[in-house]
Design a protein around this motif. Structure first.
Motif, PDB file in Angstrom:
ATOM      1  N   TYR A  19      -4.939   9.144  -0.679  1.00 28.21           N
ATOM      2  CA  TYR A  19      -5.502   7.629  -0.732  1.00 28.21           C
ATOM      3  C   TYR A  19      -4.365   7.026   0.023  1.00 28.21           C
ATOM      4  O   TYR A  19      -3.337   7.147   0.352  1.00 28.21           O
ATOM      5  CB  TYR A  19      -5.114   7.485  -2.357  1.00 28.21           C
ATOM      6  N   ASP A  20      -4.866   5.756   0.242  1.00 26.83           N
ATOM      7  CA  ASP A  20      -4.056   4.460   0.856  1.00 26.83           C
ATOM      8  C   ASP A  20      -4.334   3.465   0.144  1.00 26.83           C
ATOM      9  O   ASP A  20      -5.481   2.496   0.698  1.00 26.83           O
ATOM     10  CB  ASP A  20      -4.337   4.440   2.220  1.00 26.83           C
ATOM     11  N   ALA A  21      -3.705   3.172  -1.106  1.00 27.84           N
ATOM     12  CA  ALA A  21      -3.886   1.901  -2.003  1.00 27.84           C
ATOM     13  C   ALA A  21      -2.774   1.509  -2.605  1.00 27.84           C
ATOM     14  O   ALA A  21      -1.777   2.465  -2.819  1.00 27.84           O
ATOM     15  CB  ALA A  21      -4.975   2.372  -2.687  1.00 27.84           C
ATOM     16  N   GLY A  22      -2.932   0.394  -2.954  1.00 27.56           N
ATOM     17  CA  GLY A  22      -1.686  -0.210  -4.019  1.00 27.56           C
ATOM     18  C   GLY A  22      -1.808   0.109  -5.445  1.00 27.56           C
ATOM     19  O   GLY A  22      -0.726   0.154  -6.097  1.00 27.56           O
ATOM     20  N   PRO A  41       2.586   5.303  -6.431  1.00 27.51           N
ATOM     21  CA  PRO A  41       3.651   5.402  -5.630  1.00 27.51           C
ATOM     22  C   PRO A  41       3.230   6.104  -4.280  1.00 27.51           C
ATOM     23  O   PRO A  41       2.438   6.475  -4.339  1.00 27.51           O
ATOM     24  CB  PRO A  41       4.466   6.343  -6.637  1.00 27.51           C
ATOM     25  N   GLU A  42       4.394   5.607  -3.512  1.00 33.04           N
ATOM     26  CA  GLU A  42       4.450   6.456  -2.207  1.00 33.04           C
ATOM     27  C   GLU A  42       4.545   8.019  -2.538  1.00 33.04           C
ATOM     28  O   GLU A  42       5.237   8.411  -3.242  1.00 33.04           O
ATOM     29  CB  GLU A  42       5.229   6.159  -1.447  1.00 33.04           C
ATOM     30  N   GLY A  43       3.498   8.882  -1.996  1.00 32.35           N
ATOM     31  CA  GLY A  43       3.625  10.320  -2.261  1.00 32.35           C
ATOM     32  C   GLY A  43       3.156  10.813  -3.527  1.00 32.35           C
ATOM     33  O   GLY A  43       3.276  11.935  -3.840  1.00 32.35           O
ATOM     34  N   GLY A  44       2.506   9.779  -4.289  1.00 30.44           N
ATOM     35  CA  GLY A  44       2.006  10.037  -5.652  1.00 30.44           C
ATOM     36  C   GLY A  44       0.784  11.133  -5.508  1.00 30.44           C
ATOM     37  O   GLY A  44       0.057  11.274  -4.561  1.00 30.44           O
ATOM     38  N   VAL A  45       0.501  11.575  -6.955  1.00 35.28           N
ATOM     39  CA  VAL A  45      -0.561  12.090  -7.048  1.00 35.28           C
ATOM     40  C   VAL A  45      -1.375  11.701  -8.191  1.00 35.28           C
ATOM     41  O   VAL A  45      -0.903  11.583  -9.244  1.00 35.28           O
ATOM     42  CB  VAL A  45      -0.506  13.564  -7.314  1.00 35.28           C
ATOM     43  N   VAL A  46      -2.772  11.246  -7.838  1.00 34.29           N
ATOM     44  CA  VAL A  46      -3.850  10.789  -9.008  1.00 34.29           C
ATOM     45  C   VAL A  46      -4.714  12.038  -9.223  1.00 34.29           C
ATOM     46  O   VAL A  46      -5.428  12.670  -8.564  1.00 34.29           O
ATOM     47  CB  VAL A  46      -4.473   9.629  -8.422  1.00 34.29           C
ATOM     48  N   GLU A  47      -4.679  12.366 -10.707  1.00 30.51           N
ATOM     49  CA  GLU A  47      -5.643  13.393 -11.006  1.00 30.51           C
ATOM     50  C   GLU A  47      -6.841  12.827 -11.599  1.00 30.51           C
ATOM     51  O   GLU A  47      -6.699  11.963 -12.466  1.00 30.51           O
ATOM     52  CB  GLU A  47      -4.922  14.282 -12.059  1.00 30.51           C
ATOM     53  N   GLU A  69      -7.965   0.224  -6.755  1.00 30.79           N
ATOM     54  CA  GLU A  69      -8.036   0.091  -5.241  1.00 30.79           C
ATOM     55  C   GLU A  69      -8.277   1.579  -4.769  1.00 30.79           C
ATOM     56  O   GLU A  69      -9.395   1.588  -3.811  1.00 30.79           O
ATOM     57  CB  GLU A  69      -6.966  -0.235  -4.194  1.00 30.79           C
ATOM     58  N   ALA A  70      -7.758   2.551  -4.984  1.00 30.05           N
ATOM     59  CA  ALA A  70      -7.910   4.158  -4.851  1.00 30.05           C
ATOM     60  C   ALA A  70      -9.209   4.430  -5.305  1.00 30.05           C
ATOM     61  O   ALA A  70      -9.983   5.147  -4.416  1.00 30.05           O
ATOM     62  CB  ALA A  70      -6.865   4.924  -5.418  1.00 30.05           C
ATOM     63  N   LEU A  71      -9.730   4.279  -6.448  1.00 29.76           N
ATOM     64  CA  LEU A  71     -10.930   4.595  -6.951  1.00 29.76           C
ATOM     65  C   LEU A  71     -12.183   3.821  -6.327  1.00 29.76           C
ATOM     66  O   LEU A  71     -13.067   4.471  -6.164  1.00 29.76           O
ATOM     67  CB  LEU A  71     -11.083   4.159  -8.657  1.00 29.76           C
ATOM     68  N   ALA A  72     -11.994   2.643  -6.054  1.00 22.26           N
ATOM     69  CA  ALA A  72     -12.866   1.545  -5.247  1.00 22.26           C
ATOM     70  C   ALA A  72     -13.300   2.540  -3.986  1.00 22.26           C
ATOM     71  O   ALA A  72     -14.313   2.597  -3.565  1.00 22.26           O
ATOM     72  CB  ALA A  72     -12.483   0.324  -5.326  1.00 22.26           C
ATOM     73  N   MET A 107       1.047  -1.211  -0.087  1.00 23.09           N
ATOM     74  CA  MET A 107      -0.208  -0.012   0.084  1.00 23.09           C
ATOM     75  C   MET A 107       0.705   1.381  -0.041  1.00 23.09           C
ATOM     76  O   MET A 107       1.918   1.333   0.664  1.00 23.09           O
ATOM     77  CB  MET A 107      -0.840   0.148   1.301  1.00 23.09           C
ATOM     78  N   ALA A 108       0.478   2.175  -0.666  1.00 25.37           N
ATOM     79  CA  ALA A 108       1.059   3.636  -0.764  1.00 25.37           C
ATOM     80  C   ALA A 108       0.083   4.640  -0.130  1.00 25.37           C
ATOM     81  O   ALA A 108      -1.178   4.460  -0.466  1.00 25.37           O
ATOM     82  CB  ALA A 108       1.710   3.853  -2.089  1.00 25.37           C
ATOM     83  N   MET A 109       0.698   5.783   0.234  1.00 28.74           N
ATOM     84  CA  MET A 109      -0.247   6.835   0.578  1.00 28.74           C
ATOM     85  C   MET A 109       0.421   7.852  -0.276  1.00 28.74           C
ATOM     86  O   MET A 109       1.467   8.269  -0.777  1.00 28.74           O
ATOM     87  CB  MET A 109      -0.268   7.103   1.928  1.00 28.74           C
ATOM     88  N   GLY A 110      -0.841   8.655  -0.755  1.00 26.55           N
ATOM     89  CA  GLY A 110      -0.665   9.774  -1.509  1.00 26.55           C
ATOM     90  C   GLY A 110      -1.910  10.648  -1.729  1.00 26.55           C
ATOM     91  O   GLY A 110      -2.685  10.725  -0.656  1.00 26.55           O
TER      92      GLY A 110
END
Length: 86
Positions: A23-26, A72-78, A30-33, A1-4
């Motif tokens: 988010y806290d997802a791999g 990724p850890e510390g990533g950003v999903v747009e 998973e993040a979208l769900a 799991m990664a946080m971002g």
């Protein structure tokens, strides 16, 4: 799991009621769900996300299955819903 961070734009922002959240997802799937679960299944948020495009740290996800997109850890999903305009 990664946080971002997940950032929402336009209709996604309106449906989520926030510009961004953690988010806290791999994977992207998973993040979208988790986000859909938080903001309501079967509602406007889920409909907007279903037709959105995504960037992960600035890289387009394109047609890749969301289960295959590792976050990724510390990533950003747009989350980018379809935009209208000219």
């Amino acid at each position: 799991m990664a946080m971002g961070t997940v950032r929402y734009w336009a209709a996604a922002k309106a449906a989520a009621g926030t510009h961004e959240e953690p988010y806290d997802a791999g994977t992207l799937a998973e993040a979208l769900a988790a986000a859909v679960s938080k903001h309501g299944r079967g509602g406007e948020f889920e409909r907007v996300v279903a037709r959105s495009s995504f960037l992960v740290d600035g890289t387009p996800v394109g047609s890749r299955p969301h289960e295959s997109v590792t976050l990724p850890e510390g990533g950003v999903v747009e989350v980018l819903p379809p935009f209208a305009g000219g």
